[in-house]
Structures are given as structure tokens and as C-alpha cells.
Design a protein around this motif. Structure first.
Motif, mmCIF file in Angstrom:
data_model
loop_
_atom_site.group_PDB
_atom_site.id
_atom_site.type_symbol
_atom_site.label_atom_id
_atom_site.label_comp_id
_atom_site.label_asym_id
_atom_site.label_seq_id
_atom_site.Cartn_x
_atom_site.Cartn_y
_atom_site.Cartn_z
ATOM 1 N N GLN A 148 0.824 -1.204 0.000
ATOM 2 C CA GLN A 148 0.000 0.000 0.000
ATOM 3 C C GLN A 148 0.867 1.268 0.000
ATOM 4 O O GLN A 148 0.620 2.222 -0.743
ATOM 5 N N LEU A 149 1.913 1.242 0.835
ATOM 6 C CA LEU A 149 2.820 2.392 0.928
ATOM 7 C C LEU A 149 3.501 2.639 -0.421
ATOM 8 O O LEU A 149 3.619 3.777 -0.879
ATOM 9 N N ARG A 150 3.937 1.547 -1.029
ATOM 10 C CA ARG A 150 4.657 1.664 -2.308
ATOM 11 C C ARG A 150 3.772 2.288 -3.386
ATOM 12 O O ARG A 150 4.265 3.000 -4.264
ATOM 13 N N SER A 151 2.437 2.040 -3.277
ATOM 14 C CA SER A 151 1.522 2.599 -4.280
ATOM 15 C C SER A 151 1.278 4.094 -4.047
ATOM 16 O O SER A 151 0.716 4.771 -4.897
ATOM 17 N N LYS A 152 1.697 4.600 -2.872
ATOM 18 C CA LYS A 152 1.380 5.996 -2.542
ATOM 19 C C LYS A 152 2.591 6.902 -2.428
ATOM 20 O O LYS A 152 2.464 8.060 -2.047
ATOM 21 N N THR A 153 3.790 6.361 -2.697
ATOM 22 C CA THR A 153 4.979 7.208 -2.658
ATOM 23 C C THR A 153 5.864 6.903 -3.857
ATOM 24 O O THR A 153 5.896 5.761 -4.329
ATOM 25 N N SER A 154 6.573 7.927 -4.310
ATOM 26 C CA SER A 154 7.522 7.700 -5.412
ATOM 27 C C SER A 154 8.868 7.236 -4.879
ATOM 28 O O SER A 154 9.757 6.888 -5.659
ATOM 29 N N ILE A 155 9.044 7.217 -3.543
ATOM 30 C CA ILE A 155 10.338 6.787 -2.971
ATOM 31 C C ILE A 155 10.408 5.261 -3.040
ATOM 32 O O ILE A 155 9.488 4.575 -2.565
ATOM 33 N N PRO A 156 11.482 4.692 -3.596
ATOM 34 C CA PRO A 156 11.608 3.230 -3.609
ATOM 35 C C PRO A 156 11.671 2.683 -2.185
ATOM 36 O O PRO A 156 12.242 3.318 -1.300
ATOM 37 N N LEU A 157 11.082 1.504 -1.964
ATOM 38 C CA LEU A 157 11.102 0.867 -0.646
ATOM 39 C C LEU A 157 12.084 -0.301 -0.642
ATOM 40 O O LEU A 157 12.250 -1.002 -1.651
ATOM 41 N N ALA A 158 12.725 -0.507 0.517
ATOM 42 C CA ALA A 158 13.703 -1.598 0.674
ATOM 43 C C ALA A 158 13.410 -2.315 1.977
ATOM 44 O O ALA A 158 12.964 -1.704 2.949
ATOM 45 N N ALA A 159 13.653 -3.638 2.013
ATOM 46 C CA ALA A 159 13.429 -4.385 3.264
ATOM 47 C C ALA A 159 14.075 -5.765 3.165
ATOM 48 O O ALA A 159 14.399 -6.238 2.078
ATOM 49 N N GLY A 160 14.262 -6.376 4.334
ATOM 50 C CA GLY A 160 14.649 -7.792 4.361
ATOM 51 C C GLY A 160 15.853 -8.143 5.205
ATOM 52 O O GLY A 160 16.139 -9.321 5.394
ATOM 53 N N GLN A 161 16.581 -7.143 5.755
ATOM 54 C CA GLN A 161 17.860 -7.451 6.415
ATOM 55 C C GLN A 161 17.730 -8.407 7.596
ATOM 56 O O GLN A 161 18.671 -9.109 7.915
ATOM 57 N N ASN A 162 16.574 -8.426 8.252
ATOM 58 C CA ASN A 162 16.424 -9.306 9.422
ATOM 59 C C ASN A 162 15.495 -10.477 9.175
ATOM 60 O O ASN A 162 15.085 -11.145 10.118
ATOM 61 N N GLU A 163 15.168 -10.729 7.915
ATOM 62 C CA GLU A 163 14.299 -11.859 7.597
ATOM 63 C C GLU A 163 15.121 -13.144 7.569
ATOM 64 O O GLU A 163 16.209 -13.184 7.004
ATOM 65 N N GLY A 164 14.565 -14.198 8.168
ATOM 66 C CA GLY A 164 15.297 -15.462 8.231
ATOM 67 C C GLY A 164 14.872 -16.477 7.198
ATOM 68 O O GLY A 164 15.627 -17.381 6.862
ATOM 69 N N LEU A 165 13.659 -16.342 6.685
ATOM 70 C CA LEU A 165 13.137 -17.361 5.774
ATOM 71 C C LEU A 165 13.118 -16.847 4.338
ATOM 72 O O LEU A 165 12.608 -15.750 4.075
ATOM 73 N N ALA A 166 13.600 -17.651 3.404
ATOM 74 C CA ALA A 166 13.593 -17.262 1.992
ATOM 75 C C ALA A 166 12.164 -17.013 1.510
ATOM 76 O O ALA A 166 11.924 -16.169 0.646
ATOM 77 N N SER A 167 11.197 -17.727 2.095
ATOM 78 C CA SER A 167 9.811 -17.572 1.635
ATOM 79 C C SER A 167 9.260 -16.177 1.932
ATOM 80 O O SER A 167 8.344 -15.707 1.248
ATOM 81 N N ARG A 168 9.794 -15.500 2.940
ATOM 82 C CA ARG A 168 9.362 -14.122 3.215
ATOM 83 C C ARG A 168 9.753 -13.205 2.046
ATOM 84 O O ARG A 168 9.007 -12.304 1.675
ATOM 85 N N PHE A 169 10.935 -13.448 1.479
ATOM 86 C CA PHE A 169 11.379 -12.653 0.319
ATOM 87 C C PHE A 169 10.512 -12.988 -0.899
ATOM 88 O O PHE A 169 10.155 -12.109 -1.680
ATOM 89 N N ARG A 170 10.205 -14.289 -1.062
ATOM 90 C CA ARG A 170 9.309 -14.676 -2.163
ATOM 91 C C ARG A 170 7.986 -13.923 -2.042
ATOM 92 O O ARG A 170 7.471 -13.378 -3.015
#
Ligand SMILES: [Mg+2]
Length: 384
Positions: free
Chosen positions: A244-266
Motif C-alpha cells: 500500500q505504501l509503495r503505491s502511494k509514494t515515489s520513494i523506492p522501498l527496501a526491506a529484508g535485512q532481518n528476515e530469516g526465511l527465503a519464503s518471506r522474500f518470495r
């Protein structure tokens, strides 16, 4: 080659940052993991941004007996064994930190056994990686922040990251409302942009400390200052919130540094939740799982970069893989690494040149580690 000993050393490392003649002190917790073999070779891995003594206990008390006698070159076999030992129902958490440190130790060992640096074993896409400097911490006031930004630019860094949100949701029991905190963040970002001029890339990182409403407020108010990405804007990397946030801002979003499971990235990639995925080799299951995540990012034509610091480990991933990109030169984490390791490369003009020495290419200083191990542990207080 067989594994003969597996051991962890939890450390709470003191760091200080000086600006305008004033010195700020803080600490960061890390846990080093050594895997020794019958050939005399030892591999050393590391994790951080967690409770170091919990990882120490997982490695020393739970994992070590399961790895003795096994072949350390078979990293897929060992990673899978560790996954089912520590994460049998996908619970992640501390387990992925422990697996990351063990996996990095195995890759360090593999590199030493084969006489090759890890980045070349991972694919050898390039021997230099661009870095961004994480310099802008909550303990700086607005003027100090602007001054610190200028000093990093003077040192040749054209990409700078600062924190925002200041653990907002963790401080809801304090009277200061989140909208005041956001208003101050807007002024801090403006001060940095005015200090460095239009050519420098500025990144912001909320460390999962905001709710959707305040993350959106902040994003919309700082768009005029040219933000190159907004990292971990919302709590627990909530995927519907990110979409939702990504659809409302032109700033690129980044995340994932503390995720442990590959499926979260999927799930992030399938949902279109982020512009940049950021597995961290020291947290997201080591090089073995991070390269699987990088493969998914490539298939989705989505950027893959380093968040969560520890550039000297993550540079191998970003040098090794074709879609590798920016590495985070986190100034506090770098100081910690300098306390513990010898032979770390220094960036020049915002670029790190990867080592040719085998394995990770730098060496734990055992004498200094033994001294640092005498310091009291952080008890949850030493997180970036
Ligand atoms: Mg971060």
C-alpha cells in the motif's frame, strides 16, 4: 576434511563516534563462530543485531555436537541439517542468525581449503563493489547530523544513509507523539540535503519502527528532498502495508535485512512490496540462503542490495553474484569489525575492493577477542 570443533564467542563491543569535538559512545553485540577441522584450518563466521549470548548458547550447546565429524565442504548438506535442527517448523528468529554465522564459517573454510576468496567461489561477478555510508544516527542532533554528512562526503562518499523513526513504536509509553517525531525527521532530512547538495544520494531507514500511517506521512513529506530508498518503513516488514505504501509514494522501498526465511522474500516479491530486497549474509542464513534470495530477486527484476550492515561479509555476496549491488558501510558496525578483525579492506572513493586472500580474506585477532570477551554482555541493549 572433517569438523573437529564448533564454538561461539558472544561479544558486546564498545564504539564511539566523535563529531564537533563531542564523543558519543554506544555498543553493538555480535557473535563470532569458529569451525575447526582436522586439517588445522579454521573458518570464522559472524552474526549480529540479536542477543549475542542466545546465539552463543545455540551454537555451543545445541549445534556443535551435530556437526562434529562432518565434511565442511558440503555446505548444502550442512545448511539443510541446521535448518531442520533449529527451524523445523519455519519459526526462524534466532535460528537464522545462528545458521548465518555457521554458514559463513563454512564458506570461510571452503575458501581457505580451495585457496580462493569467497566472492570468487560465489561466482566472481566483479572484484569491486560500491558502498553507501550509514552515518546518520539518532544520537546526533540536527546540526551534528548535517556536519557528519558533510564530513562523509568530504571523505569521498556520495551515498549516505540516516535513521528515521527513532524506535517510534517502541516508545509509545513516552508522551512524545509520533507525529512530532516525524516532523523532526523531516527537518533532519532537510538539513542533510541542504548540507550535501543535490548530487549526493540520501537513503533513510526506519528500522521497522513506524506504523503505516506515520511511514506514509514521512514518505510524502520528504519526497521533495530526493530520497533514493526508504528502508524498513513499517513494523515487522508487514507485506500488505508495504504494498500500500509503495503505491502511494515515489520513494523506492527496501526491506529484508532481518528476515530469516527465503519464503518471506518470495512473498515480498510476488506481492510487489519492495523495490529492493536486502538479505544480510550475517542474518538471513549466510551466503547459502542469501544467494537463493538473490536468485529470486533476479527472476523478478527487482534490485538486491545490502541492508543491516557488516560490509566485509556482505561484500563477497555482492561481488560474487551478477545482480549484486550496494554494500552498507555502516560506520558503527565497521568500528566493531576493526576491533575484532585484522586485514579489513578500506573503501576508496565509495568503492570497496574485494580481497584476493582465501576465504573471507581477513583474520580474527584472537588476543583482542579474548580481551573483549571479558566485557559484560549486552543483555539486549547492544543492537544497531
Ligand atoms: Mg537497516
Amino acid at each position: 576434511m572433517k569438523i573437529t570443533r564448533v564454538s561461539a564467542t558472544p561479544l558486546n563491543l564498545p564504539v564511539s563516534v566523535s563529531i564537533s569535538g563531542r564523543t558519543k559512545t554506544t555498543s553493538l553485540s555480535v557473535c563470532l563462530v569458529d569451525i575447526e577441522t582436522d586439517t588445522g584450518l579454521t573458518g570464522t563466521g559472524m552474526t549480529a543485531i540479536t542477543e549475542e549470548e542466545v546465539i552463543g548458547s545455540i551454537v555451543n550447546d545445541i549445534v556443535a555436537p551435530h556437526l562434529i565429524g562432518l565434511d565442511p565442504m558440503r555446505h548444502e548438506q550442512l545448511w539443510d541439517k541446521l535448518y531442520w535442527l533449529l527451524t523445523p517448523r519455519g519459526q526462524s528468529g534466532y535460528a537464522s542468525h545462528a545458521i548465518a554465522a555457521l554458514d559463513l564459517a563454512l564458506w570461510d573454510l571452503k575458501g581457505k581449503a580451495l585457496g580462493q576468496p569467497c566472492w570468487r567461489l560465489l561466482g566472481g561477478a566483479r572484484n569491486q563493489v560500491p558502498v553507501y555510508a550509514t552515518f546518520g544516527f539518532a544520537f546526533f542532533d540536527r546540526e551534528e547530523l548535517a556536519e557528519a554528512a558533510k564530513s562523509w562526503v568530504a571523505r569521498g562518499f556520495k551515498r549516505l544513509k540516516m535513521t528515521v523513526g527513532h524506535h517510534g513504536l517502541q516508545r509509545r509509553d513516552e508522551p512524545r507523539p509520533l507525529d512530532e517525531l516525524i516532523a523532526e525527521d523531516v527537518q533532519r532530512i532537510r538539513a542533510v540535503r541542504e548540507a550535501v547538495g543535490p548530487e549526493v544520494q540520501i537513503y533513510i531507514d526506519a528500522n521497522c519502527s513506524l506504523d503505516y500511517f506515520h511511514a506514509l506521512q514521512l514518505a510524502q513529506r520528504v519526497e521533495p528532498y530526493g530520497i533514493s530508498f526508504f528502508e524498513e518503513p513499517v513494523s515487522h516488514n508487514d507485506i500488505p502495508n508495504l504494498v500500500q505504501l509503495r503505491s502511494k509514494t515515489s520513494i523506492p522501498l527496501a526491506a529484508g535485512q532481518n528476515e530469516g526465511l527465503a519464503s518471506r522474500f518470495r512473498d515480498m516479491l510476488v506481492a510487489g512490496a519492495v523495490d529492493v530486497v536486502q538479505p544480510n549474509a550475517c542474518i538471513s542464513g549466510g551466503f547459502t540462503q542469501s544467494q537463493r534470495i538473490a536468485g529470486m530477486a533476479s527472476a523478478f527484476n527487482t534490485r538486491f542490495a545490502n541492508g543491516g550492515a557488516w560490509p566485509h561479509h556482505n561484500m563477497h555476496l555482492h561481488g560474487g553474484l551478477a545482480n549484486g549491488s550496494l554494500v552498507e558501510y555502516h560506520s558503527v558496525a565497521v568500528q566493531c569489525c576493526k576491533l575484532v578483525f585484522d586485514g579489513l579492506p578500506e573503501p576508496e572513493a565509495g568503492v570497496l575492493t574485494l580481497p584476493e586472500a582465501p576465504g573471507l580474506g581477513f583474520t580474527p585477532n584472537r588476543e583482542r577477542i579474548a580481551e573483549l570477551a571479558l566485557r559484560p554482555l549486552s543483555r539486549g541493549a547492544g543492537k544497531a
